[in-house]
Scaffold this motif. Structure first.
Motif, PDB file in Angstrom:
ATOM      1  N   ARG A 114     -34.332  45.480 -26.460  1.00  0.00           N
ATOM      2  CA  ARG A 114     -34.405  44.242 -27.230  1.00  0.00           C
ATOM      3  C   ARG A 114     -33.028  43.824 -27.725  1.00  0.00           C
ATOM      4  O   ARG A 114     -32.637  42.657 -27.608  1.00  0.00           O
ATOM      5  CB  ARG A 114     -35.352  44.471 -28.400  1.00  0.00           C
ATOM      6  CG  ARG A 114     -35.414  43.341 -29.389  1.00  0.00           C
ATOM      7  CD  ARG A 114     -36.296  43.699 -30.568  1.00  0.00           C
ATOM      8  NE  ARG A 114     -36.480  42.552 -31.439  1.00  0.00           N
ATOM      9  CZ  ARG A 114     -37.303  42.527 -32.482  1.00  0.00           C
ATOM     10  NH1 ARG A 114     -38.009  43.599 -32.780  1.00  0.00           N
ATOM     11  NH2 ARG A 114     -37.420  41.447 -33.220  1.00  0.00           N
ATOM     12  N   LEU A 115     -32.286  44.760 -28.278  1.00  0.00           N
ATOM     13  CA  LEU A 115     -30.967  44.433 -28.817  1.00  0.00           C
ATOM     14  C   LEU A 115     -29.971  44.095 -27.712  1.00  0.00           C
ATOM     15  O   LEU A 115     -29.130  43.206 -27.883  1.00  0.00           O
ATOM     16  CB  LEU A 115     -30.453  45.603 -29.663  1.00  0.00           C
ATOM     17  CG  LEU A 115     -31.109  45.737 -31.041  1.00  0.00           C
ATOM     18  CD1 LEU A 115     -30.708  47.043 -31.701  1.00  0.00           C
ATOM     19  CD2 LEU A 115     -30.723  44.558 -31.938  1.00  0.00           C
ATOM     20  N   GLN A 127     -36.345  53.052 -27.033  1.00  0.00           N
ATOM     21  CA  GLN A 127     -35.960  52.352 -25.806  1.00  0.00           C
ATOM     22  C   GLN A 127     -36.340  50.875 -25.882  1.00  0.00           C
ATOM     23  O   GLN A 127     -35.587  50.011 -25.398  1.00  0.00           O
ATOM     24  CB  GLN A 127     -36.620  53.012 -24.601  1.00  0.00           C
ATOM     25  CG  GLN A 127     -36.084  54.409 -24.324  1.00  0.00           C
ATOM     26  CD  GLN A 127     -36.908  55.168 -23.302  1.00  0.00           C
ATOM     27  OE1 GLN A 127     -38.054  54.802 -22.997  1.00  0.00           O
ATOM     28  NE2 GLN A 127     -36.343  56.234 -22.755  1.00  0.00           N
ATOM     29  N   VAL A 128     -37.478  50.581 -26.494  1.00  0.00           N
ATOM     30  CA  VAL A 128     -37.866  49.187 -26.698  1.00  0.00           C
ATOM     31  C   VAL A 128     -36.835  48.483 -27.573  1.00  0.00           C
ATOM     32  O   VAL A 128     -36.387  47.368 -27.280  1.00  0.00           O
ATOM     33  CB  VAL A 128     -39.267  49.096 -27.350  1.00  0.00           C
ATOM     34  CG1 VAL A 128     -39.581  47.658 -27.770  1.00  0.00           C
ATOM     35  CG2 VAL A 128     -40.328  49.616 -26.394  1.00  0.00           C
ATOM     36  N   GLY A 135     -36.180  40.505 -26.540  1.00  0.00           N
ATOM     37  CA  GLY A 135     -34.768  40.411 -26.902  1.00  0.00           C
ATOM     38  C   GLY A 135     -34.166  39.043 -26.639  1.00  0.00           C
ATOM     39  O   GLY A 135     -33.541  38.447 -27.521  1.00  0.00           O
ATOM     40  N   ALA A 136     -34.361  38.550 -25.415  1.00  0.00           N
ATOM     41  CA  ALA A 136     -33.719  37.291 -25.027  1.00  0.00           C
ATOM     42  C   ALA A 136     -34.285  36.106 -25.812  1.00  0.00           C
ATOM     43  O   ALA A 136     -33.535  35.224 -26.243  1.00  0.00           O
ATOM     44  CB  ALA A 136     -33.898  37.063 -23.527  1.00  0.00           C
ATOM     45  N   LEU A 137     -35.609  36.106 -26.013  1.00  0.00           N
ATOM     46  CA  LEU A 137     -36.227  34.986 -26.723  1.00  0.00           C
ATOM     47  C   LEU A 137     -36.311  35.248 -28.223  1.00  0.00           C
ATOM     48  O   LEU A 137     -35.819  34.471 -29.031  1.00  0.00           O
ATOM     49  CB  LEU A 137     -37.628  34.724 -26.157  1.00  0.00           C
ATOM     50  CG  LEU A 137     -37.718  34.336 -24.688  1.00  0.00           C
ATOM     51  CD1 LEU A 137     -39.162  34.140 -24.281  1.00  0.00           C
ATOM     52  CD2 LEU A 137     -36.906  33.081 -24.399  1.00  0.00           C
ATOM     53  N   GLY A 138     -36.940  36.364 -28.613  1.00  0.00           N
ATOM     54  CA  GLY A 138     -37.211  36.616 -30.019  1.00  0.00           C
ATOM     55  C   GLY A 138     -36.014  37.045 -30.839  1.00  0.00           C
ATOM     56  O   GLY A 138     -36.000  36.870 -32.061  1.00  0.00           O
ATOM     57  N   THR A 139     -34.987  37.630 -30.193  1.00  0.00           N
ATOM     58  CA  THR A 139     -33.828  38.100 -30.942  1.00  0.00           C
ATOM     59  C   THR A 139     -32.568  37.302 -30.613  1.00  0.00           C
ATOM     60  O   THR A 139     -31.621  37.319 -31.386  1.00  0.00           O
ATOM     61  CB  THR A 139     -33.584  39.600 -30.656  1.00  0.00           C
ATOM     62  OG1 THR A 139     -34.805  40.307 -30.846  1.00  0.00           O
ATOM     63  CG2 THR A 139     -32.529  40.192 -31.573  1.00  0.00           C
ATOM     64  N   GLY A 140     -32.537  36.615 -29.499  1.00  0.00           N
ATOM     65  CA  GLY A 140     -31.365  35.839 -29.114  1.00  0.00           C
ATOM     66  C   GLY A 140     -31.583  34.350 -29.248  1.00  0.00           C
ATOM     67  O   GLY A 140     -31.039  33.697 -30.143  1.00  0.00           O
TER      68      GLY A 140
END
Length: 344
Positions: free
Chosen positions: A83-84, A78-79, A265-270
Motif C-alpha cells: 500500500r505504501l 506485506q499489505v 495504495g494507488a487510489l486510497g493512499t495516493g
C-alpha cells in the motif's frame, strides 16, 4: 482509512493546500499535513467538486474492503508495504509533474519520520492485522472514532482547545455509540477483542500524529505535497525494515489480493490525497471534511453487499451515534471555526 479530524491551525502565509488524511488516513492518512501548510492557490476548473467529493468518499469507504481482500493473500505487514509503495509512487509522480522538491533540513525529516509512524506505518498495519479477525464493516466504524480520540487528546495536549458543553456532550455521545457497536450490554460476546482493540488503537494513532504534526511542522515553509510525499516515503522505509523480520517471501502473487493492495495504495493512499488536496483548496476544509461522515456508511455497505459480512442491528445504530458524537465534537458555536477532517 486513512479518516479522522486534522488539528486546527491558522494557515501560514504561503504554500500549498491544507490536508485522513490524510489521512487517513485514512484508512487513511497522511493528510494531517494538509493542515500545516499554507493556503493553496486557486484550483483550476475541472471535474465538478461534488463528483470528486463522491469519488473520494467511495475510495476511502472501500479501503477497508480492500484491506480485507489483501490479507487473504498476503501477511498484514506485506499489505501495508504494498500500500505504501503504491501510494508513494503516485505522489512521487505528482511531485515530479509539479516540480516539487523534498523538504530540507534534518529536523524536518526527523519530525516527518515520527509523523509517518503514527499516521501511516502504525495505523495501516494495525488495521491490516485487525481485519484478520474482525469484519471490514467493524474496522470502518472503528476508524470513525478518530475525531473522538482527537478531541479528547487535544483538550490535554493543545492549550488553545477549551472544552465546551457541546464538545463534551459529543465526546460522551460518541463513546456511547462505540459501546453500542460493540454490544456492551451483551458482555461483548462474539466479539474478537484483540482485533477490535487493534482497530481502535489504529484510530487513536491518527490524532496522536496530527497533534504532533501541528506542534512541530506547522509553517515549515514546504508545500503540502512535498511534506506528504516525503512522509509516505519514510513510512514505506519503516515498514520495509520491519516486514522481513515478521514475514516470509510470498510463494506467489494471487491476482485479486494483489490488485486490492495496489488499488488500496494507488487510489486510497495516493490519488485520494491529491483529490482531497484539491477539494480543500476549492471548497475549503469545512465542506471537504464532510467526506469523513460517508466513509463508515460506505465501508459498511461494501462489507455487507460485496463480502457478505453479517450485520446486527446495533452496528448501524451505534455507527450513527458515533458519527453524531463526532460531528458535535467538531462543531462550534455560531460563527466559530471547525476543524478539518481527512483520510482514514
Amino acid at each position: 482509512m486513512s479518516a479522522p479530524v486534522t488539528p486546527r491551525t491558522p494557515p501560514p502565509a504561503r504554500s500549498s493546500a491544507p490536508s485522513r488524511p490524510t489521512g487517513t488516513a485514512t484508512p487513511a492518512t497522511t493528510p494531517a499535513l494538509l493542515a500545516t501548510s499554507a493556503s493553496a492557490p486557486a484550483a483550476r476548473p475541472g471535474l465538478n467538486w461534488r463528483i470528486r467529493f463522491g469519488a473520494l468518499s467511495l475510495i476511502w469507504g472501500f479501503s477497508f474492503l480492500l484491506i480485507k481482500v489483501g490479507t487473504e493473500g498476503y501477511a498484514p505487514f506485506q499489505v501495508t508495504l504494498g500500500r505504501l509503495l503504491a501510494g508513494t509512487a503516485v505522489l512521487a509522480v505528482a511531485m515530479a509533474v509539479r516540480r516539487e522538491r523534498p523538504p530540507r533540513g534534518a529536523r524536518t525529516w526527523g519530525h516527518l519520520a515520527v509523523a509517518a509512524f503514527f499516521l501511516n506505518a502504525l495505523p495501516f498495519s494495525l488495521f491490516a492485522y485487525a481485519e484478520l479477525t474482525i469484519p471490514s464493516t467493524l474496522a470502518g466504524i472503528c476508524n470513525a472514532t478518530s475525531p473522538l480520540w482527537g478531541m479528547a487528546l487535544s483538550l490535554v495536549a493543545l492549550s488553545e482547545d477549551r472544552p465546551t458543553r457541546r464538545r463534551v456532550a459529543g465526546l460522551g455521545l460518541g463513546f456511547l455509540g462505540v459501546l453500542t457497536v460493540l454490544g456492551a450490554w451483551q458482555g461483548f460476546s462474539g466479539l474478537d477483542v484483540s482485533g477490535t482493540a487493534m482497530a481502535l488503537l489504529a484510530s487513536l494513532s491518527y490524532p496522536i500524529g496530527w497533534i504532533y504534526v501541528r506542534r512541530t511542522l506547522a509553517g515549515s515553509g514546504s508545500s503540502t505535497l512535498s511534506l506528504t510525499g516525503s512522509q509516505l516515503l519514510l513510512g514505506t522505509v519503516q515498514i520495509a525494515l520491519v516486514t522481513p523480520l515478521f514475514t516470509s517471501v510470498p510463494n506467489g502473487f494471487p491476482l485479486l489480493p494483489t490488485l486490492a493492495v495496489v488499488a488500496l495504495g494507488a487510489l486510497g493512499t495516493g490519488l485520494a490525497v491529491l483529490v482531497q488536496y484539491g477539494l480543500v483548496a476549492e471548497v475549503g476544509p469545512t465542506t471537504a471534511q464532510m467526506v469523513t461522515y460517508f466513509i463508515p456508511v460506505i465501508a459498511t455497505a461494501a462489507g455487507v453487499l460485496v463480502l457478505g459480512e453479517q450485520l446486527s442491528w446495533n452496528t448501524p445504530v451505534g455507527a450513527l451515534v458515533v458519527l453524531a458524537g463526532a460531528a458535535l465534537t467538531q462543531s462550534r458555536a455560531r460563527g466559530g471555526r471547525t476543524g478539518t477532517r481527512t483520510q482514514p
